[in-house]
Design a protein around this motif. Structure first.
Motif, PDB file in Angstrom:
ATOM      1  N   ASP A   1      18.113 -58.651  32.948  1.00  0.00           N
ATOM      2  CA  ASP A   1      17.038 -57.820  33.495  1.00  0.00           C
ATOM      3  C   ASP A   1      16.222 -58.478  34.601  1.00  0.00           C
ATOM      4  O   ASP A   1      15.584 -57.784  35.389  1.00  0.00           O
ATOM      5  N   SER A   2      16.218 -59.800  34.705  1.00  0.00           N
ATOM      6  CA  SER A   2      15.396 -60.447  35.722  1.00  0.00           C
ATOM      7  C   SER A   2      16.050 -61.752  36.157  1.00  0.00           C
ATOM      8  O   SER A   2      16.726 -62.418  35.374  1.00  0.00           O
ATOM      9  N   PRO A   3      15.807 -62.146  37.428  1.00  0.00           N
ATOM     10  CA  PRO A   3      16.455 -63.355  37.952  1.00  0.00           C
ATOM     11  C   PRO A   3      15.790 -64.618  37.458  1.00  0.00           C
ATOM     12  O   PRO A   3      14.621 -64.608  37.047  1.00  0.00           O
ATOM     13  N   PRO A   4      16.500 -65.742  37.501  1.00  0.00           N
ATOM     14  CA  PRO A   4      15.880 -67.032  37.192  1.00  0.00           C
ATOM     15  C   PRO A   4      14.717 -67.307  38.141  1.00  0.00           C
ATOM     16  O   PRO A   4      14.702 -66.842  39.289  1.00  0.00           O
TER      17      PRO A   4
ATOM     18  N   ALA B   1      22.848 -57.425  41.329  1.00  0.00           N
ATOM     19  CA  ALA B   1      22.166 -56.612  40.318  1.00  0.00           C
ATOM     20  C   ALA B   1      20.651 -56.765  40.418  1.00  0.00           C
ATOM     21  O   ALA B   1      19.908 -55.809  40.137  1.00  0.00           O
ATOM     22  N   TYR B   2      20.191 -57.949  40.820  1.00  0.00           N
ATOM     23  CA  TYR B   2      18.751 -58.184  40.975  1.00  0.00           C
ATOM     24  C   TYR B   2      18.222 -57.672  42.321  1.00  0.00           C
ATOM     25  O   TYR B   2      17.024 -57.792  42.602  1.00  0.00           O
ATOM     26  N   ASP B   3      19.110 -57.153  43.183  1.00  0.00           N
ATOM     27  CA  ASP B   3      18.746 -56.729  44.546  1.00  0.00           C
ATOM     28  C   ASP B   3      18.229 -57.893  45.385  1.00  0.00           C
ATOM     29  O   ASP B   3      17.334 -57.725  46.226  1.00  0.00           O
ATOM     30  N   ILE B   4      18.769 -59.077  45.157  1.00  0.00           N
ATOM     31  CA  ILE B   4      18.456 -60.239  45.985  1.00  0.00           C
ATOM     32  C   ILE B   4      19.564 -60.381  47.024  1.00  0.00           C
ATOM     33  O   ILE B   4      20.741 -60.495  46.665  1.00  0.00           O
ATOM     34  N   PRO B   5      19.227 -60.337  48.325  1.00  0.00           N
ATOM     35  CA  PRO B   5      20.268 -60.453  49.354  1.00  0.00           C
ATOM     36  C   PRO B   5      21.038 -61.760  49.205  1.00  0.00           C
ATOM     37  O   PRO B   5      20.443 -62.839  49.091  1.00  0.00           O
ATOM     38  N   VAL B   6      22.355 -61.662  49.196  1.00  0.00           N
ATOM     39  CA  VAL B   6      23.192 -62.844  49.062  1.00  0.00           C
ATOM     40  C   VAL B   6      24.368 -62.742  50.016  1.00  0.00           C
ATOM     41  O   VAL B   6      24.928 -61.665  50.224  1.00  0.00           O
ATOM     42  N   VAL B   7      24.691 -63.860  50.636  1.00  0.00           N
ATOM     43  CA  VAL B   7      25.887 -63.943  51.482  1.00  0.00           C
ATOM     44  C   VAL B   7      26.707 -65.145  51.000  1.00  0.00           C
ATOM     45  O   VAL B   7      26.168 -66.212  50.768  1.00  0.00           O
TER      46      VAL B   7
END
Length: 291
Positions: free
Chosen positions: A41-44, A72-78
């Motif tokens: 449910d939430s990122p580290p 899933a956390y909607d954190i932009p990742v490349v």
């Protein structure tokens, strides 16, 4: 910009990026993937405040799961989980290139050694047997005879991991002692090099000699098409020449692989382009889009 660098080991590639980011006064959050606990449910906490995460995990499994959680956390990742998933598996990689109409070596897959042997006999010798997951040219075999095919297939069949029981057989491309590695961002080439060796494997990790390479229009088109086929991002796109004119200039190419956690130290040493600088330029645009 606050860049989260997701890593398991800081190699020379990561040092180049860190130096470039800090020279531009960007904040860098180094995140050791080995110490993270990914909940549903939430990122580290280590990801708090980052504008974009750059996945530099060495292990494919860590890269795949970490990017899936970050999406899933909607954190932009490349690169994105979609791109990582496509590039990490050679079967999926080949299918997406084929689907997009990008020339790629003839490939067939089987699930038993007997059927794999049928494919090898139909392809003829030599042909190539590759692991579906892997990098740096490891566990690849150029098969020259039926005896060699039977022995290698037997070894793979008795190994414990299920991936060894997926037999990925590819035609042998008679390249001119070299292949071409292109580093690209969303299909735009940053730089390219040739990797040359007397050995049939021309990976830089295997000791191949490197030199700068100037892409022609057709190679540039294939880089863009291959990038789009796998979902875009920061990619290493590998091409082989399939013919040459009387002056030695390439007359055709095939794309045999697209890599999603690409190393670029050897490329940076081989070309005049400031490779880490170009990568950070692109990262800055990705962070702006995410704001």
């Amino acid at each position: 910009m606050n860049v989260g660098l997701l890593y398991s080991r800081i190699r020379q590639d990561e040092k180049l990026l860190l130096s470039e980011l800090r020279e531009r006064d960007h904040e860098v959050t180094k995140i050791d993937v080995r110490k993270q606990r990914f909940g549903l449910d939430s990122p580290p906490a280590d990801f708090e405040g980052v504008d974009v995460v750059l996945d530099r995990c060495l292990a494919t499994s860590r890269s795949l799961y970490a990017t899936e959680f970050l999406d899933a956390y909607d954190i932009p990742v490349v690169n994105s989980h979609e791109t990582a998933e496509t590039c990490a598996d050679k079967v999926t990689n080949s299918l997406e290139l084929q689907k997009a109409g990008v020339p790629t070596p003839k490939t067939e897959v089987a699930f038993t050694k007997d059927t794999a042997l049928e494919i090898i006999e139909d392809f003829g010798y030599p042909c190539v047997l590759k692991p579906v997951i892997g990098s740096w040219g490891r566990l690849m075999a150029k098969i020259d005879t039926r005896d060699a095919a039977e022995a290698i297939l037997e070894h793979k069949a008795t190994l414990g991991h299920y991936e060894h029981k997926v037999f990925y057989v590819q035609e042998f491309v008679a390249k001119p002692g070299r292949d071409i590695r292109v580093l690209a961002t969303d299909g735009e080439p940053i730089a390219a090099m040739v990797r040359s060796s007397d050995h049939w494997l021309t990976n830089a990790a295997k000791g191949a000699e490197t030199d700068a390479f100037e892409l022609d229009d057709r190679a540039g088109e294939l880089v863009a098409e291959a990038s789009e086929a796998v979902g875009g991002g920061l990619l290493g796109i590998d091409l082989m020449e399939t013919g040459a004119d009387e002056d030695g200039n390439p007359t055709g190419y095939t794309v045999h692989e697209v890599n999603h956690t690409v190393e670029f130290k050897a490329l940076n040493d081989a070309v005049e382009t400031d490779v880490p600088g170009q990568v950070v330029d692109w990262l800055e645009t990705k962070a702006e889009v995410s704001e």
